[in-house]
Design an enzyme around this catalytic site. Structure first.
Site: not given
Ligand code: NAD
Ligand code: UPG
Length: 476
Positions: A163, A222, A278
């Protein structure tokens, strides 16, 4: 592989919550069950008062209102939801390990492993298992090994579908993603699974924006995307330090280089340092992977992005102490903002936590106002940092109690700033720009210092009112 008509998402957090709400809204023919072990979180998602949703995201409440109890359901019945699903998204947290091998660097995959074991135990029919969490490259292999050991005859396809939403703009990002990335097996069954998942996204994402790859490339993309984004912030922050010494203006430099189409204008906003759950976690994970594969030069290169960010947070705190005549002991410092960026109630790894800690070590009195972060979260963040630093439980530590006693959280920004020696702006909430700065000035101690860690207030206007203003990357 049959069409996906029923989705189970394990993990109702900042990713699982908004992502599944949008899938349910855009795909009324698909039943979406979002499940979590945290019963309070599920109760909050089900609350009829939409202001009680566990996550603050612009536009999210409207999406939930439309789809909830139509084809979007939140529950703690994980086993039932797994059994009914054609596709199971694993959307659980993957924080940095705080113990043992890889402590402080590697991603802690215990929650992901638990999900895989539960799916293996419960599933009796074929399933697509989707890695939505951010995972180290080759995790799909570990998940597959666990799933294949079930012995109950069910066949599993493991896909990577990372995501890329950013908090604060999650709904807009999910509506119009730059790309949807799906990695899967290269054999026929893998390709079929990829197409089944792509068909879900094609309900609203143009097919040119759906990029399919081998599973390892997807997993690594990612981590790489976050490393590149964070690297830009650290790069401009490194330049901000030089601007302050030389009289250059970092916003002008950022604009000048961003006009070069090869560089681009985005993600060049100098700040008190990047935060969020993150960037740091994913770069440290990348560094750990590089070391694991005996690539020390590559590891050192990426680690510098995090070191630069630590330096930026420290520089900001030190500038406050230096400017306030070398001590903040007993001085009231007002913090505007605690979230790691505007338009979210998320505080994970927020720069505010580290700046506050450094000032509290110098015995400051900190008064915080944030429009969306509750007081208990602010205290919990500071307590957690103390346990990380000292390794002991905060309950027993007198030093931690003393530190927390010097933090006050306000519901009203003017109360936080009244009689303050200095104001530190930690988050770029829009409302900070519109305050009655004349009133703030009158009610503060003089000299009235403002340390703008986001370069958002009008420096010239504040200086005209009498404030002493310090920005990031603007030399005097
Ligand atoms: N936050 C973001 O903006 C963002 C964006 C992209 C990717 N990611 C990645 O997505 C993943 C999830 O992040 P998040 O921010 O949503 O985390 P989060 O902590 O907000 O949510 C994770 C949820 O998973 C639940 N959970 C953990 N183990 C479980 C289990 N065994 N069974 C059921 N529920 C379980 C937790 O209770 C929690 O509610 C992470 O890997 C993160 O790196 C996050
Ligand atoms: O020019 C900039 C841009 C960002 N930041 C800071 O960087 C941090 C991260 O911001 P942002 O990336 O906008 O938010 P996140 O929600 O952390 O999103 C990142 O991390 C997510 C989790 O992996 C990814 O999905 C997203 O694509 C990626 O942008 C925040 O503290 C920002 O204030 C800056 O200081 N300057």
């Amino acid at each position: 592989m049959k069409e996906i008509r029923n989705i189970c998402c394990i993990g109702a957090g900042y990713v699982g919550g908004p992502t599944m709400a949008v899938i349910a809204q855009k795909c009324p023919h698909i039943t979406v069950n979002v499940v979590d072990i945290n019963a309070q979180r599920i109760a909050d998602w089900n609350d009829t008062d939409l202001s009680k949703l566990p996550i603050f995201e612009p536009g999210l409440a409207e999406v939930v209102a439309e789809a909830r109890n139509r084809n979007l359901f939140y529950s703690t019945d994980i086993e039932k939801s797994i059994q009914e699903a054609d596709a199971i998204f694993i959307s659980v947290n993957t924080p940095t390990k705080t113990y043992g091998v890889g402590k402080g660097m590697a991603a802690d995959l215990k929650f992901v492993e638990l999900c895989a074991r539960q799916i293996a135990r419960v599933a009796k029919e074929d399933k697509i298992v989707v890695e939505k969490s951010t995972l180290p490259v080759r995790t799909a292999q570990a998940i597959r090994t666990i799933l294949d050991a079930t012995g109950n005859g069910a066949q599993f396809q493991v896909l990577s579908n990372p995501e890329f939403l950013a908090e604060g703009t999650a709904i807009a990002d999910l509506y119009a993603p730059d790309r949807v990335l799906i990695g899967g097996g290269e054999d026929a069954a893998g390709q079929e699974a990829i197409q089944a998942l792509a068909a879900v996204y094609r309900n609203w994402v143009p097919k040119e924006n759906i990029f399919t790859t081998r599973v390892w490339s997807s997993e690594l993309s990612k981590l790489t995307a976050n490393a590149f984004l964070a690297q830009r912030v650290s790069s401009i922050n490194a330049i901000s330090a030089l601007c302050e010494k030389t009289g250059a203006d970092v916003d002008e430099v950022a604009k000048a280089i961003g006009m070069d189409s090869r560089i681009g204008a985005k993600f060049l906003k100098s700040s008190v340092g990047f935060g969020g759950s993150c960037f740091q976690k994913d770069i440290l994970n990348l560094v750990y992977l590089c070391r694991h594969f005996n690539l020390p030069e590559a590891a050192d290169y990426w680690e510098q992005v995090v070191k630069m960010n630590d330096y930026q947070k420290h520089r900001f705190a030190k500038n406050i102490i230096d400017s306030l005549f070398n001590t903040v002991s007993g001085k009231k410092i007002a913090f505007l903002g605690w979230a790691f960026k505007k338009d979210t109630n998320d505080t994970r790894e927020s720069a505010a936590i580290y700046v506050a800690d450094e000032l509290l070590q110098d015995r400051a009195e900190i008064h915080v106002y944030d429009p969306k972060v509750p007081a208990e979260k602010i205290y919990a963040d500071l307590e957690y940092l103390q346990t990380q630093k000292t390794g002991c439980h905060p309950e027993g530590s007198e030093a931690t109690r003393d530190l927390l006693n010097r933090v006050t959280v306000h519901q009203n920004p003017y109360d936080a700033m009244k009689d303050a020696h200095a104001i530190a702006i930690l988050t770029e909430w829009d409302e900070f720009k519109t305050y009655d700065w004349q009133k703030v000035y009158e009610e503060m101690l003089k000299p009235a210092f403002v340390f703008d860690g986001r370069n958002i207030v009008d420096k010239a206007q504040l200086e005209a009112l009498g404030f002493e203003v310090y920005n990031i990357g603007k030399g005097k």
